[in-house]
Design a protein around this motif. Structure first.
Motif, PDB file in Angstrom:
ATOM      1  N   ALA A  23     -15.569  -3.522  -1.651  1.00  0.00           N
ATOM      2  CA  ALA A  23     -16.200  -2.258  -2.347  1.00  0.00           C
ATOM      3  C   ALA A  23     -17.443  -2.354  -3.189  1.00  0.00           C
ATOM      4  O   ALA A  23     -18.496  -1.733  -3.101  1.00  0.00           O
ATOM      5  N   ILE A 111     -11.945   2.045  -9.398  1.00  0.00           N
ATOM      6  CA  ILE A 111     -11.388   1.650  -8.095  1.00  0.00           C
ATOM      7  C   ILE A 111     -10.276   0.617  -8.513  1.00  0.00           C
ATOM      8  O   ILE A 111     -10.693  -0.499  -9.226  1.00  0.00           O
ATOM      9  N   VAL A 257      -3.099   7.681  -1.309  1.00  0.00           N
ATOM     10  CA  VAL A 257      -4.525   7.756  -1.179  1.00  0.00           C
ATOM     11  C   VAL A 257      -4.531   8.623  -0.063  1.00  0.00           C
ATOM     12  O   VAL A 257      -3.716   8.914   0.901  1.00  0.00           O
ATOM     13  N   GLN A 261      -9.457   6.742   1.019  1.00  0.00           N
ATOM     14  CA  GLN A 261      -8.836   5.967   0.079  1.00  0.00           C
ATOM     15  C   GLN A 261      -8.994   6.675  -1.457  1.00  0.00           C
ATOM     16  O   GLN A 261      -8.839   5.923  -2.406  1.00  0.00           O
ATOM     17  N   LYS A 262      -9.047   7.899  -1.635  1.00  0.00           N
ATOM     18  CA  LYS A 262      -9.128   8.559  -2.745  1.00  0.00           C
ATOM     19  C   LYS A 262      -7.714   8.903  -3.522  1.00  0.00           C
ATOM     20  O   LYS A 262      -6.794   9.631  -2.520  1.00  0.00           O
ATOM     21  N   TYR A 269     -10.185   5.790  -6.956  1.00  0.00           N
ATOM     22  CA  TYR A 269     -10.019   5.358  -5.411  1.00  0.00           C
ATOM     23  C   TYR A 269      -9.162   4.397  -5.707  1.00  0.00           C
ATOM     24  O   TYR A 269      -9.009   3.399  -6.694  1.00  0.00           O
ATOM     25  N   CYS A 271      -7.688   0.537  -2.852  1.00  0.00           N
ATOM     26  CA  CYS A 271      -7.961  -0.165  -1.665  1.00  0.00           C
ATOM     27  C   CYS A 271      -7.227  -1.284  -1.806  1.00  0.00           C
ATOM     28  O   CYS A 271      -6.844  -1.936  -2.703  1.00  0.00           O
ATOM     29  N   THR A 287     -10.837  -1.427   4.003  1.00  0.00           N
ATOM     30  CA  THR A 287     -10.372  -0.197   3.020  1.00  0.00           C
ATOM     31  C   THR A 287     -11.354  -0.294   2.065  1.00  0.00           C
ATOM     32  O   THR A 287     -11.941   0.630   1.421  1.00  0.00           O
ATOM     33  N   VAL A 291     -14.154   2.363   0.452  1.00  0.00           N
ATOM     34  CA  VAL A 291     -14.069   2.941  -0.780  1.00  0.00           C
ATOM     35  C   VAL A 291     -15.397   2.639  -1.344  1.00  0.00           C
ATOM     36  O   VAL A 291     -15.819   3.817  -2.198  1.00  0.00           O
ATOM     37  N   VAL A 295     -17.311   6.181  -2.833  1.00  0.00           N
ATOM     38  CA  VAL A 295     -17.534   6.259  -4.243  1.00  0.00           C
ATOM     39  C   VAL A 295     -18.992   6.686  -4.473  1.00  0.00           C
ATOM     40  O   VAL A 295     -19.427   7.407  -5.230  1.00  0.00           O
TER      41      VAL A 295
END
Length: 304
Positions: A23, A111, A257, A261-262, A269, A271, A287, A291, A295
Motif C-alpha cells: 500500500a 490503513i 471490508v 478493502q474499505k 481501510y 488489507c 490487497t 488499498v 486511498v
C-alpha cells in the motif's frame, strides 16, 4: 541519515509487512505523505521459505520483506517507524494514533495492515513447529511435503475440505479429529474411498528437531510418524484499534471490508491477513496494492 518524523501525514499505515508495504509503495509513487508504523512481529516469522508468490518462490520471508522495505523507502514521502501502535481515536479532519513509545501522529486516512495472531493449541512442541512442519495452507506449503506422511489436525467440514486438497499431494493421509469425528455419511464414504484414516484420540505432543516434525504422541501413549500436519487454528486480530474506531468484524473474526478493502468507517481501510482467510504473501501484496490506489483516489477526489 536520521529521519525527521512529522506529526501529521496524509496516510498512516499500521503494519509494515507485505500488505502495508505494498500500500505504501502505491501511495509513495503518488507523492502522498505516508507513515508506516510497525512493531516487528510478523505472523510468519518462523516460516523458512515463502512459496506460491511468482518471482519470489522459495525465498525467505524476511528477505522479501526487507527488499520490499528498501524499495518503498526509496520514495521520499514515505517514512517507516519501528514502534507499536497502541490506540487510535477520531480527530478533526481524520484520525490520531498513539504509540508505545509515547509518540502521537495524525492522518487523514488510516490503513490497517496489522495481520492476525494465531492462538496456539495446548500441545507440547506444536508452537515450535508452527510455520515449518505444522502448516496451514496446501498452496503455500503442500508441494514441499508431497508424497510424505501427512496429517490434518481438524474436524468436520474444514478437515474434509483440506483433505480433498491434500489428497492430490500424498497417498499417506490421516485426519486427527482431536475427539469425536464430525463427518456425515457422504464425507465418511469419500474419506474411506481415498484411504484417508481418521484418528479421534487427541494429540498431546509433537516430537521434532528444530521444528521439523518426527512424530505425534497421542493421549493413549501411541505415536504416529509424520512429516507434516495441517492445522486450522483459531486467531485474534493483532490490533484492536480498528474496533476502537468502530470497524466491524465478520463472522469469521476478520475485519469487514468491501471489494476495495474499505471498512465501514469512512477513511479507514484494511488489507492482508486481517481481512480474509486467504493467508499468503501474494494475497497480502495484492490487497495492499488495491488499498494504496483506493486511498490515493479518495484523497484526490476530496482535494481536486
Amino acid at each position: 541519515m536520521k529521519i525527521q518524523f512529522k506529526t501529521t501525514y496524509e496516510v498512516i499505515i499500521i503494519g509494515g509487512s507485505y500488505s502495508g508495504l505494498s500500500a505504501a509503495m502505491a501511495l509513495g509513487r503518488s507523492l502522498r505523505s505516508v507513515l508506516i508504523i510497525d512493531g516487528g512481529n510478523p505472523c510468519n516469522k518462523q516460516t523458512p521459505h515463502s512459496h506460491n508468490f511468482i518471482t519470489h518462490d522459495g525465498e525467505k520471508p524476511h528477505v522479501i520483506a526487507q527488499k520490499a522495505k528498501e524499495q518503498v523507502l526509496n520514495y521520499d514521502t514515505v517514512h517507516f517507524l519501528e514502534d507499536f501502535a497502541l490506540s487510535g481515536k477520531k480527530a478533526e479532519n481524520g484520525f490520531e494514533i498513539s504509540t508505545k513509545s509515547g509518540k502521537t501522529f495524525k492522518a487523514r486516512k488510516l490503513i490497517f495492515a496489522t495481520g492476525i495472531k494465531d492462538v496456539m493449541p495446548d500441545i507440547e512442541g506444536f508452537s515450535a513447529c508452527w510455520g515449518i512442519t505444522a502448516i496451514h495452507c496446501p498452496y503455500c506449503h503442500g508441494y514441499e511435503f508431497k508424497s510424505d506422511k501427512t496429517a490434518i489436525m481438524a474436524n468436520g467440514e474444514h478437515a474434509f475440505h483440506i483433505a480433498s486438497l491434500v489428497n492430490n499431494l500424498t497417498d499417506d493421509l490421516t485426519i486427527l479429529t482431536q475427539g469425536t469425528p464430525d463427518f456425515d455419511e457422504n464425507q465418511r464414504a469419500k474419506l474411506k474411498k481415498h484411504d484417508i484414516n481418521i484418528i479421534e484420540t487427541p494429540v498431546t505432543k509433537f516430537e521434532h528437531q528444530d521444528g521439523s516434525l518426527e512424530k505425534v504422541i497421542l493421549e493413549d501413549g501411541t505415536s504416529l510418524t509424520l512429516k507434516a500436519v495441517y492445522a486450522g487454528l483459531p486467531f485474534e486480530q493483532h490490533s484492536d484499534i480498528p474496533q476502537q474506531l468502530g470497524c466491524s468484524l465478520t463472522e469469521t473474526g476478520h475485519l469487514k471490508v468491501d471489494l476495495f478493502q474499505k471498512t465501514e468507517v469512512p477513511g479507514i481501510y484494511a488489507c492482508g491477513d486481517n481481512t480474509s482467510r486467504m493467508r499468503s504473501v501474494a494475497y497480502a501484496v495484492s490487497t495492499g496494492n488495491i488499498v494504496g490506489a483506493m486511498v490515493n483516489n479518495e484523497l484526490t477526489q476530496e482535494d481536486f
